[in-house]
Design a protein around this motif. Structure first.
Motif, PDB file in Angstrom:
ATOM      1  N   ARG A 333       0.835  -1.196   0.000  1.00 53.07           N
ATOM      2  CA  ARG A 333       0.000   0.000   0.000  1.00 53.07           C
ATOM      3  C   ARG A 333       0.872   1.249   0.000  1.00 53.07           C
ATOM      4  NH1 ARG A 333      -1.583  -3.428   4.149  1.00 53.07           N
ATOM      5  NH2 ARG A 333      -3.685  -4.300   4.086  1.00 53.07           N
ATOM      6  N   PRO A 334       0.616   2.208  -0.888  1.00 55.21           N
ATOM      7  CA  PRO A 334       1.324   3.494  -0.821  1.00 55.21           C
ATOM      8  C   PRO A 334       0.679   4.384   0.235  1.00 55.21           C
ATOM      9  CG  PRO A 334      -0.162   3.485  -2.701  1.00 55.21           C
ATOM     10  CD  PRO A 334      -0.306   2.142  -2.037  1.00 55.21           C
ATOM     11  N   LYS A 335       1.386   4.612   1.326  1.00 57.32           N
ATOM     12  CA  LYS A 335       0.848   5.376   2.449  1.00 57.32           C
ATOM     13  C   LYS A 335       1.398   6.803   2.443  1.00 57.32           C
ATOM     14  CE  LYS A 335      -1.360   2.063   4.846  1.00 57.32           C
ATOM     15  NZ  LYS A 335      -2.775   2.167   5.265  1.00 57.32           N
ATOM     16  N   LEU A 336       0.600   7.729   2.960  1.00 63.96           N
ATOM     17  CA  LEU A 336       1.045   9.114   3.131  1.00 63.96           C
ATOM     18  C   LEU A 336       1.135   9.482   4.610  1.00 63.96           C
ATOM     19  CD1 LEU A 336      -0.972  10.903   0.281  1.00 63.96           C
ATOM     20  CD2 LEU A 336       1.355   9.980   0.211  1.00 63.96           C
ATOM     21  N   SER A 337       1.168   8.466   5.467  1.00 60.66           N
ATOM     22  CA  SER A 337       1.344   8.680   6.903  1.00 60.66           C
ATOM     23  C   SER A 337       2.156   7.516   7.455  1.00 60.66           C
ATOM     24  CB  SER A 337      -0.013   8.772   7.615  1.00 60.66           C
ATOM     25  OG  SER A 337      -0.819   7.646   7.320  1.00 60.66           O
ATOM     26  N   LEU A 338       2.843   7.758   8.548  1.00 59.70           N
ATOM     27  CA  LEU A 338       3.706   6.750   9.143  1.00 59.70           C
ATOM     28  C   LEU A 338       2.925   5.835  10.075  1.00 59.70           C
ATOM     29  CD1 LEU A 338       6.835   8.912  10.065  1.00 59.70           C
ATOM     30  CD2 LEU A 338       6.454   7.551   8.004  1.00 59.70           C
ATOM     31  N   GLN A 339       3.492   4.669  10.345  1.00 58.40           N
ATOM     32  CA  GLN A 339       2.895   3.738  11.296  1.00 58.40           C
ATOM     33  C   GLN A 339       2.651   4.444  12.631  1.00 58.40           C
ATOM     34  OE1 GLN A 339       5.423   0.440  12.276  1.00 58.40           O
ATOM     35  NE2 GLN A 339       3.822  -0.685  13.362  1.00 58.40           N
ATOM     36  N   GLY A 340       1.451   4.272  13.171  1.00 57.13           N
ATOM     37  CA  GLY A 340       1.098   4.912  14.432  1.00 57.13           C
ATOM     38  C   GLY A 340       0.479   6.276  14.281  1.00 57.13           C
ATOM     39  N   SER A 341       0.509   6.847  13.070  1.00 57.61           N
ATOM     40  CA  SER A 341      -0.120   8.143  12.824  1.00 57.61           C
ATOM     41  C   SER A 341      -1.506   7.929  12.219  1.00 57.61           C
ATOM     42  CB  SER A 341       0.733   8.969  11.842  1.00 57.61           C
ATOM     43  OG  SER A 341       2.033   9.175  12.357  1.00 57.61           O
ATOM     44  N   PRO A 342      -2.403   8.916  12.356  1.00 55.14           N
ATOM     45  CA  PRO A 342      -3.723   8.778  11.724  1.00 55.14           C
ATOM     46  C   PRO A 342      -3.585   8.542  10.226  1.00 55.14           C
ATOM     47  CG  PRO A 342      -3.693  10.635  13.247  1.00 55.14           C
ATOM     48  CD  PRO A 342      -2.280  10.167  13.124  1.00 55.14           C
ATOM     49  N   SER A 343      -4.449   7.706   9.691  1.00 55.88           N
ATOM     50  CA  SER A 343      -4.400   7.376   8.268  1.00 55.88           C
ATOM     51  C   SER A 343      -4.661   8.607   7.420  1.00 55.88           C
ATOM     52  CB  SER A 343      -5.431   6.292   7.949  1.00 55.88           C
ATOM     53  OG  SER A 343      -5.387   5.933   6.595  1.00 55.88           O
ATOM     54  N   ALA A 344      -3.859   8.794   6.391  1.00 59.95           N
ATOM     55  CA  ALA A 344      -3.993   9.964   5.515  1.00 59.95           C
ATOM     56  C   ALA A 344      -5.018   9.700   4.415  1.00 59.95           C
ATOM     57  CB  ALA A 344      -2.644  10.317   4.894  1.00 59.95           C
ATOM     58  N   ASP A 345      -5.589  10.773   3.933  1.00 51.66           N
ATOM     59  CA  ASP A 345      -6.543  10.718   2.838  1.00 51.66           C
ATOM     60  C   ASP A 345      -5.806  10.590   1.508  1.00 51.66           C
ATOM     61  OD1 ASP A 345      -9.014  10.805   1.579  1.00 51.66           O
ATOM     62  OD2 ASP A 345      -9.365  12.944   1.932  1.00 51.66           O
ATOM     63  N   PHE A 346      -6.556  10.278   0.438  1.00 51.81           N
ATOM     64  CA  PHE A 346      -6.003  10.411  -0.899  1.00 51.81           C
ATOM     65  C   PHE A 346      -5.460  11.834  -1.075  1.00 51.81           C
ATOM     66  CE2 PHE A 346      -9.408   7.319  -2.767  1.00 51.81           C
ATOM     67  CZ  PHE A 346      -8.658   6.225  -2.381  1.00 51.81           C
ATOM     68  N   PHE A 347      -4.460  11.972  -1.923  1.00 53.61           N
ATOM     69  CA  PHE A 347      -3.926  13.299  -2.237  1.00 53.61           C
ATOM     70  C   PHE A 347      -4.115  13.577  -3.723  1.00 53.61           C
ATOM     71  CE2 PHE A 347      -0.483  15.905  -3.968  1.00 53.61           C
ATOM     72  CZ  PHE A 347      -0.571  17.036  -3.186  1.00 53.61           C
ATOM     73  N   ILE A 348      -4.746  14.692  -4.030  1.00 54.31           N
ATOM     74  CA  ILE A 348      -4.825  15.188  -5.410  1.00 54.31           C
ATOM     75  C   ILE A 348      -4.241  16.590  -5.392  1.00 54.31           C
ATOM     76  CG2 ILE A 348      -6.292  15.803  -7.358  1.00 54.31           C
ATOM     77  CD1 ILE A 348      -8.307  13.759  -6.385  1.00 54.31           C
ATOM     78  N   GLY A 349      -3.127  16.773  -6.101  1.00 57.80           N
ATOM     79  CA  GLY A 349      -2.432  18.057  -6.101  1.00 57.80           C
ATOM     80  C   GLY A 349      -2.196  18.556  -7.506  1.00 57.80           C
ATOM     81  N   HIS A 350      -1.875  19.840  -7.605  1.00 62.91           N
ATOM     82  CA  HIS A 350      -1.726  20.499  -8.904  1.00 62.91           C
ATOM     83  C   HIS A 350      -0.522  21.425  -8.874  1.00 62.91           C
ATOM     84  CE1 HIS A 350      -3.264  23.767 -11.850  1.00 62.91           C
ATOM     85  NE2 HIS A 350      -2.629  22.815 -12.513  1.00 62.91           N
ATOM     86  N   ASP A 351       0.408  21.196  -9.782  1.00 67.85           N
ATOM     87  CA  ASP A 351       1.522  22.130  -9.988  1.00 67.85           C
ATOM     88  C   ASP A 351       1.151  22.992 -11.193  1.00 67.85           C
ATOM     89  OD1 ASP A 351       2.878  20.839  -7.987  1.00 67.85           O
ATOM     90  OD2 ASP A 351       4.058  19.595  -9.339  1.00 67.85           O
ATOM     91  N   ALA A 352       0.733  24.215 -10.950  1.00 61.87           N
ATOM     92  CA  ALA A 352       0.260  25.055 -12.054  1.00 61.87           C
ATOM     93  C   ALA A 352       1.422  25.523 -12.913  1.00 61.87           C
ATOM     94  CB  ALA A 352      -0.486  26.264 -11.489  1.00 61.87           C
ATOM     95  N   PRO A 353       1.237  25.585 -14.226  1.00 59.18           N
ATOM     96  CA  PRO A 353       0.089  25.000 -14.923  1.00 59.18           C
ATOM     97  C   PRO A 353       0.427  23.611 -15.460  1.00 59.18           C
ATOM     98  CG  PRO A 353       1.297  26.430 -16.425  1.00 59.18           C
ATOM     99  CD  PRO A 353       2.066  26.450 -15.121  1.00 59.18           C
ATOM    100  N   GLY A 354      -0.566  22.760 -15.548  1.00 57.85           N
ATOM    101  CA  GLY A 354      -0.473  21.570 -16.371  1.00 57.85           C
ATOM    102  C   GLY A 354       0.006  20.283 -15.743  1.00 57.85           C
ATOM    103  N   VAL A 355       0.322  20.254 -14.429  1.00 50.90           N
ATOM    104  CA  VAL A 355       0.825  19.020 -13.830  1.00 50.90           C
ATOM    105  C   VAL A 355      -0.078  18.637 -12.653  1.00 50.90           C
ATOM    106  CG1 VAL A 355       2.787  17.851 -12.776  1.00 50.90           C
ATOM    107  CG2 VAL A 355       3.182  19.638 -14.473  1.00 50.90           C
ATOM    108  N   TRP A 356      -0.591  17.403 -12.696  1.00 53.27           N
ATOM    109  CA  TRP A 356      -1.532  16.914 -11.697  1.00 53.27           C
ATOM    110  C   TRP A 356      -0.964  15.662 -11.040  1.00 53.27           C
ATOM    111  CZ3 TRP A 356      -6.027  19.750 -11.043  1.00 53.27           C
ATOM    112  CH2 TRP A 356      -6.275  20.707 -12.027  1.00 53.27           C
ATOM    113  N   HIS A 357      -1.204  15.536  -9.752  1.00 55.70           N
ATOM    114  CA  HIS A 357      -0.673  14.398  -8.996  1.00 55.70           C
ATOM    115  C   HIS A 357      -1.786  13.700  -8.222  1.00 55.70           C
ATOM    116  CE1 HIS A 357       3.417  15.966  -9.623  1.00 55.70           C
ATOM    117  NE2 HIS A 357       2.917  17.151  -9.306  1.00 55.70           N
TER     118      HIS A 357
END
Length: 386
Positions: A333-357
């Motif tokens: 599983r690709p996690k955005l939080s460490l073991q013992g920390s609250p579970s992170a949400d999906f991340f949708i980010g934008h590097d303007a202009p034109g790049v989406w993550h």
């Protein structure tokens, strides 16, 4: 034109093919999180897409079992409240007798029944999506790794009119040596001029995002993200008929990073159990990226005893002895939080202009896939209109 750059030499070798193939209803996630919204929306989109494109999916239902009186009194009502806050209003409360009438081999103090949960042929889904993309003019390039990105015109170079971002990729051939496949040396780096880039690289999304944001690239939406990984293994039933007709899940335990060792059925009717949760490295942070070390996906058959104990909490008739559980496969599983920390949400980010993550797309990522794609497409359309 659209280019699909796939680092591996086949599609879906990471998260997409190493999961439970479950269509989730949207029961577990905090209200208004992306996980909740995308799961609930994506579930109906997924069932409709499968019906339209001939992909096998079945709404077989899920039974969530309380294995103690405390779980029945506290855990089941809490989970039902969370589901209802997410717009999932079809859960049925079951007594022990009700549950055993539906699934005679289940042992529990009580349960919830989720009739909108189901299963899907993930490989068939991926092939259908690829076929549709190619029919609309997209091109798949396998063995293609993103190396870096930069803005046109950076460092005074005369390429300022070449789209929003220049992406350097390396393409590797897949060669055979002595019957074993390996990656050949990379060809020269190719530079792609792109108007839009969508980084949805699964396990590698944070790494790709940072590569796109090299020293001459755009600001990095992915830069502050925590990158962590949790492994989960699956065992299949060694022999005998499937004991259940539905998915059977224990109640999730807080902050463990998963949903517990559950029982699932695949499209062929085979029963598998899992996944468990094993945080890799130091609380999930690793020295070697899973994309670079296939051995991280190995399954230790010695975990069978621990699995058996978890399974017997709701299926005490699991056969005894060696061979009752057979090591099957593992996912990470690709996690955005460490073991013992609250579970992170999906991340949708934008590097303007034109790049989406899109990063941290763990469960319920398969269920949410079409909704996530629609969400990003809508945001891209709004940006283009501005």
């Amino acid at each position: 034109s659209v280019l699909i750059a796939e680092r591996a030499h086949a599609i879906g070798t990471g998260c997409s093919s190493r999961n439970s193939e479950v269509v989730h209803a949207g029961l577990y996630y905090g209200a208004q999180t992306l996980k909740a919204r995308m799961c609930v929306r994506g579930r109906e989109m997924l069932y409709a897409y499968c019906a339209e494109h001939g992909v096998e999916s079945r709404k077989i239902g899920k039974m969530l079992v309380a294995t103690s009186e405390k779980q029945r009194v506290e855990g089941l009502p809490a989970l039902k409240r969370t589901a209802e806050a997410n717009g999932v209003n079809d859960l049925c409360v079951l007594s022990r007798e009700d549950a055993r009438a539906l699934e005679p081999e289940v042992e529990c103090a009580g349960a919830l029944l989720s009739p909108s949960s189901g299963i899907v042929d993930s490989h068939g889904l991926m092939l259908a999506l690829l076929g549709e993309a190619e029919a609309h003019g997209a091109t798949l390039s396998l063995g293609t790794e993103v190396v870096r990105g930069r803005r046109p015109g950076a460092s005074g170079e005369a390429d300022g009119d070449l789209g929003n971002i220049l992406v350097d990729v390396q393409v590797r051939d897949r060669a055979d040596k002595g019957g074993a496949a390996h990656e050949a040396a990379a060809h020269d780096t190719l530079r792609l001029a792109c108007d839009e880039v969508v980084n949805c690289a699964g396990l590698g999304a944070v790494r790709v995002g940072r590569a796109l944001a090299s020293s001459e690239g755009p600001a990095a939406a992915c830069a502050p993200l925590t990158e962590a990984f949790a492994k989960g293994v699956y065992f299949k039933l060694g022999a005998g008929r499937a004991p259940f007709r539905r998915l059977v899940y224990p109640l999730p335990e807080a902050d463990l990073g998963g949903l517990g060792v559950h029982a699932t059925l695949d499209i062929g009717g085979q029963v598998r159990f899992g996944p468990d949760v094993e945080w890799l490295g130091e609380r999930g942070q690793v020295r070697t990226h899973p994309d670079d070390d296939a051995s991280m996906f190995d399954v230790d058959s010695g975990r069978a005893e621990r699995f058996a104990a978890a399974i017997r909490s709701y299926w005490p008739c699991l056969p005894e002895g060696e061979g009752s559980l057979i090591a099957d496969y593992a996912g990470i599983r690709p996690k955005l939080s460490l073991q013992g920390s609250p579970s992170a949400d999906f991340f949708i980010g934008h590097d303007a202009p034109g790049v989406w993550h899109l990063a941290g797309i763990e469960s319920p990522g398969l269920t949410s896939a079409l909704a996530l794609a629609g969400h990003v497409a809508e945001r891209m359309a709004v940006q283009c209109a501005d």
